[in-house]
Design a protein around this motif. Structure first.
Motif, short mmCIF file in Angstrom:
data_model
loop_
_atom_site.label_atom_id
_atom_site.label_comp_id
_atom_site.label_asym_id
_atom_site.label_seq_id
_atom_site.Cartn_x
_atom_site.Cartn_y
_atom_site.Cartn_z
N LEU A 189 38.26 -25.50 -5.91
CA LEU A 189 38.57 -26.69 -5.13
C LEU A 189 39.70 -27.49 -5.77
N ASP A 190 39.70 -27.56 -7.09
CA ASP A 190 40.79 -28.24 -7.78
C ASP A 190 42.13 -27.59 -7.46
N ALA A 191 42.15 -26.26 -7.46
CA ALA A 191 43.40 -25.55 -7.18
C ALA A 191 43.84 -25.75 -5.73
N PHE A 192 42.90 -25.66 -4.79
CA PHE A 192 43.25 -25.90 -3.40
C PHE A 192 43.82 -27.32 -3.23
N TRP A 193 43.18 -28.27 -3.90
CA TRP A 193 43.64 -29.66 -3.77
C TRP A 193 45.02 -29.85 -4.39
N ARG A 194 45.27 -29.22 -5.53
CA ARG A 194 46.58 -29.35 -6.16
C ARG A 194 47.69 -28.80 -5.27
N MET A 195 47.43 -27.69 -4.58
CA MET A 195 48.43 -27.16 -3.64
C MET A 195 48.68 -28.15 -2.52
N LEU A 196 47.61 -28.70 -1.98
CA LEU A 196 47.74 -29.63 -0.86
C LEU A 196 48.41 -30.92 -1.28
N ALA A 197 48.03 -31.44 -2.44
CA ALA A 197 48.53 -32.74 -2.89
C ALA A 197 49.96 -32.68 -3.41
N PHE A 198 50.43 -31.50 -3.81
CA PHE A 198 51.78 -31.35 -4.35
C PHE A 198 52.82 -31.88 -3.36
N ASN A 199 53.80 -32.61 -3.86
CA ASN A 199 54.84 -33.18 -3.00
C ASN A 199 54.28 -34.03 -1.86
N GLN A 200 53.17 -34.72 -2.13
CA GLN A 200 52.55 -35.63 -1.15
C GLN A 200 52.23 -34.92 0.17
N GLY A 201 51.63 -33.74 0.04
CA GLY A 201 51.30 -32.93 1.20
C GLY A 201 50.47 -33.60 2.28
N PRO A 202 49.45 -34.41 1.90
CA PRO A 202 48.66 -35.05 2.96
C PRO A 202 49.47 -35.88 3.94
N ARG A 203 50.64 -36.35 3.52
CA ARG A 203 51.46 -37.19 4.39
C ARG A 203 52.12 -36.41 5.53
N VAL A 204 52.12 -35.08 5.45
CA VAL A 204 52.74 -34.30 6.54
C VAL A 204 51.71 -33.48 7.31
N MET A 205 50.44 -33.60 6.96
CA MET A 205 49.43 -32.80 7.65
C MET A 205 49.39 -33.08 9.15
N HIS A 206 49.63 -34.33 9.54
CA HIS A 206 49.59 -34.67 10.97
C HIS A 206 50.77 -34.05 11.72
N ARG A 207 51.82 -33.70 11.00
CA ARG A 207 52.95 -33.01 11.62
C ARG A 207 52.71 -31.50 11.67
N LEU A 208 52.17 -30.97 10.61
CA LEU A 208 51.86 -29.53 10.58
C LEU A 208 50.85 -29.14 11.65
N ILE A 209 49.92 -30.05 11.95
CA ILE A 209 48.81 -29.73 12.84
C ILE A 209 49.26 -29.45 14.28
N HIS A 210 50.51 -29.73 14.59
CA HIS A 210 51.02 -29.42 15.93
C HIS A 210 50.96 -27.92 16.23
N TYR A 211 50.71 -27.11 15.20
CA TYR A 211 50.62 -25.67 15.45
C TYR A 211 49.50 -25.35 16.44
N ILE A 212 48.48 -26.16 16.50
CA ILE A 212 47.37 -25.86 17.42
C ILE A 212 47.84 -25.94 18.87
N ALA A 213 48.63 -26.95 19.19
CA ALA A 213 49.20 -27.05 20.53
C ALA A 213 50.23 -25.95 20.77
N GLU A 214 50.99 -25.62 19.74
CA GLU A 214 52.01 -24.58 19.87
C GLU A 214 51.38 -23.23 20.18
N ARG A 215 50.21 -22.98 19.64
CA ARG A 215 49.50 -21.74 19.97
C ARG A 215 49.25 -21.62 21.46
N ARG A 216 48.90 -22.72 22.11
CA ARG A 216 48.62 -22.68 23.55
C ARG A 216 49.90 -22.35 24.32
#
Length: 303
Positions: A189-216
């Protein structure tokens, strides 16, 4: 019990290389020799997801992994127009940079959708896709059951969720999608979090999540590419994954002729982490069938 030796996250990071894609730094990894095998990670993590399989695959193939834009140790530009199609462009650029022609794909989750896009481009691409193996992912929008975090990210509250997102939220989300007996330990879990948190990753999650609509939007095009059956495909799927488990495989068997599917009982959304030995065995068996089919076709083709 997993008998494959993993790679510590710091060691993994140190083995990476970098290139520039559209003005942004992208981290990628290469190892081994032989036929190129592109490993495509999922959301919201990165290429370290493959660390249990990395050495075993590198003993047989030239393995390549890329942290796509917005993920892992690559740049995560805050106002970038993230899309699955753009990520496919990125991967094709990396392959070109490495001088790769024919290649194979092993993909997971978000990476499954990028692999579907590469499959749809297969007829026109300079680099020719030879086979695709999908791990748990939303291959069909109608079978994808997003977790609560993903639903909130897609809402108007998505930006604020990113600002507030912490390791405990990731742990809660992963605890729900991993198998009951194969949940990640604190170190993972620490490793997963470090990948996500690197370069302030949580701040772009709401932009990345558009992939769900793109799939449709891309569903019919991607399904047509899969139904052409020109490229060998296998699904290796953790059966108890609530997001894209046995219910997704059932739909796959309805839509794809002569479906090649493997269900891993008791395994959840991250089979390459939860059951890497099983994934490796089933993947190598798949490649053996692909190689046998090529040899058979060559024998039947008149000189």
């Amino acid at each position: 019990m997993n008998g494959l030796a993993g790679i510590a996250l710091d060691d993994w990071f140190s083995q990476g290389r970098s290139l520039i894609y559209r003005g942004h730094k992208v981290r990628y990894w290469c190892a081994g020799q032989g036929e190129p095998l592109l490993l495509i990670h999922g959301f919201p993590s990165g290429s370290w997801d493959w660390h249990y399989l990395w050495q075993s695959l590198a003993e047989r193939y030239r393995v390549i992994a890329v942290d796509m834009l917005g993920f892992g140790f690559s740049d995560k530009p805050r106002y970038y127009a993230y899309s699955l199609l753009d990520q496919a462009d990125l991967l094709q650029d990396v392959l070109q940079h490495l001088g790769v022609g024919d290649y194979h794909v092993l993909a997971h989750d978000y990476g499954d959708s990028v692999a579907q896009e590469l499959l749809a481009r297969e007829l026109a691409a300079q680099q020719k896709l030879q086979s695709v193996c999908f791990l748990n992912g939303g291959l069909f929008p109608e079978t994808h059951h997003p977790v609560r975090m993903q639903k909130l990210l897609m809402s108007p509250l998505g930006f604020f969720l990113g600002l507030l997102y912490r390791r405990k939220h990731l742990a809660q989300a992963f605890g729900k999608v991993f198998g009951p007996e194969t949940k990640p330990d604190e170190q993972e879990l620490d490793a997963f979090w470090r990948m996500l948190a690197f370069n302030q990753g949580p701040r772009v999650m709401h932009r990345l999540i558009h992939y769900i609509a793109e799939r449709r939007v891309q569903r019919e095009r991607w399904l047509a590419a899969m139904q052409r059956n020109a490229v060998p495909m296998r699904v290796i799927d953790g059966a108890v994954d609530p997001v894209s488990g046995a219910h997704m495989v059932k739909r796959y068997r309805e839509l794809i002729a002569d479906p090649d599917t493997v269900l891993l009982e008791g395994i959840g959304h991250y089979p390459q982490v939860e059951a890497p030995e099983q994934v490796l065995a089933h993947y190598l068996a798949f490649r053996q069938t692909c190689d046998a089919a090529v040899v058979d076709a060559e024998i039947k083709t008149p000189a």
